[in-house]
Each structure stands twice: as C-alpha cells, then as structure tokens.
Scaffold this motif. Structure first.
Motif, PDB file in Angstrom:
ATOM      1  N   ALA A 252      45.691  -9.899  38.140  1.00  0.00           N
ATOM      2  CA  ALA A 252      45.092  -9.024  39.161  1.00  0.00           C
ATOM      3  C   ALA A 252      45.339  -7.601  38.678  1.00  0.00           C
ATOM      4  O   ALA A 252      46.447  -7.081  38.821  1.00  0.00           O
ATOM      5  N   PRO A 253      44.334  -6.973  38.049  1.00  0.00           N
ATOM      6  CA  PRO A 253      44.561  -5.666  37.443  1.00  0.00           C
ATOM      7  C   PRO A 253      44.873  -4.594  38.485  1.00  0.00           C
ATOM      8  O   PRO A 253      44.512  -4.730  39.659  1.00  0.00           O
ATOM      9  N   ALA A 254      45.539  -3.556  38.032  1.00  0.00           N
ATOM     10  CA  ALA A 254      45.748  -2.359  38.848  1.00  0.00           C
ATOM     11  C   ALA A 254      44.787  -1.287  38.348  1.00  0.00           C
ATOM     12  O   ALA A 254      44.320  -1.345  37.197  1.00  0.00           O
ATOM     13  N   ALA A 255      44.502  -0.299  39.189  1.00  0.00           N
ATOM     14  CA  ALA A 255      43.643   0.816  38.767  1.00  0.00           C
ATOM     15  C   ALA A 255      44.260   1.477  37.544  1.00  0.00           C
ATOM     16  O   ALA A 255      45.472   1.706  37.496  1.00  0.00           O
ATOM     17  N   GLY A 256      43.430   1.743  36.553  1.00  0.00           N
ATOM     18  CA  GLY A 256      43.905   2.366  35.316  1.00  0.00           C
ATOM     19  C   GLY A 256      44.157   1.362  34.195  1.00  0.00           C
ATOM     20  O   GLY A 256      44.242   1.764  33.033  1.00  0.00           O
ATOM     21  N   ASP A 257      44.264   0.083  34.546  1.00  0.00           N
ATOM     22  CA  ASP A 257      44.495  -0.920  33.496  1.00  0.00           C
ATOM     23  C   ASP A 257      43.271  -1.011  32.572  1.00  0.00           C
ATOM     24  O   ASP A 257      42.131  -0.833  33.013  1.00  0.00           O
ATOM     25  N   VAL A 258      43.553  -1.322  31.316  1.00  0.00           N
ATOM     26  CA  VAL A 258      42.492  -1.442  30.312  1.00  0.00           C
ATOM     27  C   VAL A 258      42.643  -2.786  29.604  1.00  0.00           C
ATOM     28  O   VAL A 258      43.757  -3.180  29.256  1.00  0.00           O
ATOM     29  N   VAL A 259      41.535  -3.498  29.431  1.00  0.00           N
ATOM     30  CA  VAL A 259      41.560  -4.722  28.629  1.00  0.00           C
ATOM     31  C   VAL A 259      40.464  -4.627  27.572  1.00  0.00           C
ATOM     32  O   VAL A 259      39.460  -3.931  27.758  1.00  0.00           O
ATOM     33  N   ARG A 260      40.676  -5.317  26.477  1.00  0.00           N
ATOM     34  CA  ARG A 260      39.690  -5.296  25.384  1.00  0.00           C
ATOM     35  C   ARG A 260      39.290  -6.720  25.054  1.00  0.00           C
ATOM     36  O   ARG A 260      40.128  -7.614  25.021  1.00  0.00           O
ATOM     37  N   VAL A 261      37.995  -6.909  24.806  1.00  0.00           N
ATOM     38  CA  VAL A 261      37.522  -8.241  24.377  1.00  0.00           C
ATOM     39  C   VAL A 261      36.682  -8.051  23.118  1.00  0.00           C
ATOM     40  O   VAL A 261      36.097  -7.002  22.896  1.00  0.00           O
TER      41      VAL A 261
END
Ligand SMILES: [Zn+2]
Ligand SMILES: [Zn+2]
Length: 261
Positions: A252-261
């Motif tokens: 459950a991401p928080a605001a500001g989190d970044v993920v890359r695919v």
C-alpha cells in the motif's frame, strides 16, 4: 523502464493530511499525469514539478477527487507556462464534458488554454499509443453510471502497468491487468478489517478482491490505493487481506513513493 510516482493515494476523502489518488508515469521522455484532483498543484510541487512538466494528462473519470484540479492545471499553464507546448489530454467523451464545464464555470473570462484533446469511448476498450514506444489501452470499469471510469494499461519494452482507476467488481480488471508487472488497484474497502464490506460496494473493490484479480490476471506486483479513510493507520491489515488471495508482492504505497518496472 517506466517509473511510477504515487503523487497521492487517498480516496475521495483522503486520510487526514493526505491527498487524492494521482500518479506520475515517466518513460521515454513522457511525463504522464494520471488524474487531476483538487490538490494537483501541491502534489506536483511535492515532486518538484509543475503542470509545465506534464506532457500527457489522463483523467479516468469526472468525480471531483479525480478531476477538480483540471482548471487549476490549466490556470497554471496560462499564467506561468506561456509558450510551452500544449499537453495531450485523454479522457472519455463524458469526462470531457465535465472538464470543459469546470473551466467554463471557474475561469471562462480568461483566454482559453491550448491542449490537444483526445476523446476516448466511455463504453468500450480503445487503443491509443502515447508515443511510438509507449502503448496505451483503455477499458471501461464498473464504478458509476454518472461518472464512467476508464482504466488504463501502459506497455513499453515488454513491461506493463495497469491502473484500474475507481472500480467495483468487473471482469475487465483481469483483461486490463493480464500478465502485468504492476497492477495499481482500487482497494477502498476491506472484507476482513472493520468496518467490513465483504463483497465491496457498487462503487469500489475490497483489498481481497484486488488480490483475487491480481491472482487471476497473473500480475507480479499489486499496489492497493484509494483506501477509505475508515482504515487510516491500518493499511498493513488490508495488505495482509490481499495477500491471502495473491502470492505475489502486495503493498500500500504512501504519497511520494516511486516504483520502477
Ligand atoms: Zn475516487
Ligand atoms: Zn469515482
């Protein structure tokens, strides 16, 4: 590679201090903003960005938590972004009616701000490449008759990310997310955490249903977003609920989190 930044993760009424669900996708020179809620200028500023950095905007539907920032997005471009190339703005025909009305009801006295409008069908799947490298397909989700939702799937270099937008039970989620590296899924409710909503509502899914769809679609990772403020501080319990149905990674991401695919 696609980079997804969670600008906001909240429901229509976000957790205290939070903002509405909105995402920035960066890939191959594209800065795609998905949804434009009332805190859009603050959300972009928190990522050291402005509407002038956005090359593409996609508005999933016309509910206020996803669309009310549109006049502010345009106003910024009018007052501070003169001379910038116009962004491409994607929305269904029905959503477009509201986007235009929002501007006309708030700033019609000002000059029109140029955008490249791309009108998508609200009732059927559609294919629109963002660039030669980035493919986009949209699907209608089940959410609201008044405010029909388009979910979207982005593909680049063999990777795929799927966004349900606001969604309740519908088979299209599996088509949208089939084999995706990341599914970003409405999880407004919980089936096992108080207040329980065992089968979701007419408007939104539960964390368990999000897990079931992730499993059925064979995705790699599942992000739970648009979680009701009734579960503030208890997102870990919703993640655990989704994990009962899905063996891949759940967060459950928080605001500001970044993920890359
Ligand atoms: Zn919403
Ligand atoms: Zn909605």
């Amino acid at each position: 590679m696609m980079e997804i930044r969670f600008l906001g993760v909240g429901a229509a009424i976000p957790d205290p201090g939070g903002t509405n669900s909105s995402y920035l996708v960066r890939a191959a020179g594209v800065n795609l903003l998905i949804d434009c809620g009332p805190a859009v200028l603050q959300q972009l500023a928190a990522a050291s960005l402005t509407p002038g950095d956005i090359t593409h905007l996609f508005v999933t539907h016309r509910h206020g938590d996803h669309a009310l920032g549109y006049p502010m997005f345009l106003l910024w471009r009018l007052l501070a972004g003169q001379g910038l190339p116009p962004p491409k703005v994607y929305a269904s025909n029905i959503t477009w009616e509201s986007l235009e009305a929002l501007w006309n009801r708030t700033y019609r006295e000002l000059p029109r701000v140029r955008v490249r409008a791309i009108r998508l069908p609200a009732e059927k799947s559609a294919y629109r490449p963002l660039t030669p490298q980035i493919r986009m397909r949209t699907w209608p989700m089940v959410h609201s008759e008044f405010a029909p939702v388009l979910g979207l799937r982005l593909e680049m270099e063999g990777k795929a990310v799927a966004f349900t937008g606001d969604a309740s039970k519908c088979d299209s989620v599996v088509d949208l997310a089939s084999g995706a590296d990341l599914l970003i899924c409405d999880s407004c409710h919980a089936a096992t955490v108080e207040p329980v909503e065992p089968d979701g509502s007419a408007y939104h899914l539960t964390a368990r249903q999000a897990g079931e769809y992730a499993a059925a679609a064979g995705v790699r990772r599942l992000a739970l977003i648009h979680i009701s403020p009734l579960y503030a501080g208890r997102h870990a319990a919703l993640v655990a609920e989704a994990r009962e149905a899905f063996s891949g990674e759940v967060f459950a991401p928080a605001a500001g989190d970044v993920v890359r695919v």
